[in-house]
Design an enzyme around this catalytic site. Structure first.
Site, PDB file in Angstrom:
ATOM      1  CG  ASP A   1      -2.016   0.935   1.024  1.00  0.00           C
ATOM      2  OD1 ASP A   1      -2.337   1.416  -0.031  1.00  0.00           O
ATOM      3  OD2 ASP A   1      -2.708   1.357   2.093  1.00  0.00           O
ATOM      4  CB  ILE A   2       3.781   2.237  -2.013  1.00  0.00           C
ATOM      5  CG1 ILE A   2       4.795   1.037  -1.362  1.00  0.00           C
ATOM      6  CG2 ILE A   2       4.894   3.415  -2.280  1.00  0.00           C
ATOM      7  CD1 ILE A   2       5.596   0.154  -2.257  1.00  0.00           C
TER       8      ILE A   2
END
Length: 285
Positions: A80-81
């Site tokens: 979940d960058i």
């Protein structure tokens, strides 16, 4: 369990767990300066972050991800960058955050099958189609982060025209048409850094190639960003650099660039061979 595997200066430290509440709470170190998302997209923010700061933040984040993928005791995929998960301390040092979606990858597995999870606009299309999660899914998301830092635009905005609604697709199309300057953030663009911005843009496009195997590793990305960050400060940058020295300082590897992949086989990806941006650097190319 994921956080206890991590010890890196650019990752928020887990201090402990509070059991005195109905639902146990994780306790982190306090980071004072908010998120990169706030600084880039909040009109009330006191600072929009100059390019030098953006590049340093990108480099620090890439180094943290490289550590997660290859130096941690068990490889970790963040999954979940995004800019909202990059915090800034009082010195504007990047502190990577939010490992709620992260997965540990056993050493005998190159990929795992999992339910698709992440944030729309940053999600790897290959992962969305196959549900196969690899380190290259993080590379794709980081490429979108680079585009966001270069343009100052949100990754998805329904107020924009249909062709420019999804930043990654629009960015790649402009690169193919040699119209990068149309989308770069005017708050950071100037004559002195335009070539560096083009280099980072090219790297971002390589990160978002449709096929994961054609993307660089985070280690290669971090190395190249560190080279770009160091080059303007290096005394040689004011002299006539030979091609070999400049390629080394920029962190390029022949195997990374000259992979023979064409734009037609990459779909949305960028062809660094046929569609590359050529520029002069005090006599070097």
């Amino acid at each position: 369990m994921v956080l206890y595997q991590i010890n890196h200066k650019n990752v928020v430290k887990l201090l402990g767990c509070c059991l005195e509440t109905q639902v146990p709470l994780l306790v982190y170190e306090y980071i004072t300066n908010g998120t990169v998302f706030h600084h880039l997209h909040n009109d009330d923010a006191a600072s929009h972050l100059p390019w030098e700061t953006r590049l340093r933040i990108a480099t620090e984040t890439a180094e943290a991800l490289s550590y997660l993928h290859s130096a941690a005791s068990i490889p970790i995929i963040h999954r979940d960058i995004k800019l909202a998960n990059i915090l800034l301390d009082e010195n504007y040092t990047a502190k990577f955050f939010d490992f709620g979606a992260s997965r540990l990858i056993p050493s005998d597995q190159a990929q795992i099958t999992t339910i698709v999870q992440g944030t729309f606009g940053y999600l790897d299309p290959e992962y969305m189609l196959t549900s196969l999660l690899t380190e290259k899914s993080d590379v794709y998301s980081f490429g979108v982060v680079l585009m966001e830092m270069l343009t100052g635009q949100k990754v998805v905005c329904f107020k924009r025209s249909e062709e420019s609604r999804v930043l990654a697709m629009y960015f790649v199309s402009l690169m193919k048409e040699n119209r990068l300057l149309n989308i770069l953030d005017p708050r950071v663009l100037n004559d002195e850094n335009v070539e560096q911005l083009k280099e980072v843009a090219t790297l971002a496009c390589r990160c978002v190639r449709v096929k994961g195997e054609e993307r660089p590793t985070m280690k290669e990305v971090a190395h190249e960003l560190a080279g770009l960050q160091a080059l303007p400060k290096h005394p040689w940058s004011k002299s006539n650099l030979a091609g070999e020295e400049s390629e080394y300082l920029l962190g390029r590897f022949p195997s990374t660039y000259n992979d023979g992949v064409t734009s037609s086989s990459m779909g949305m990806g960028y062809d660094s061979i046929n569609n590359k941006i050529t520029f002069e650097l005090e006599g070097a190319r």
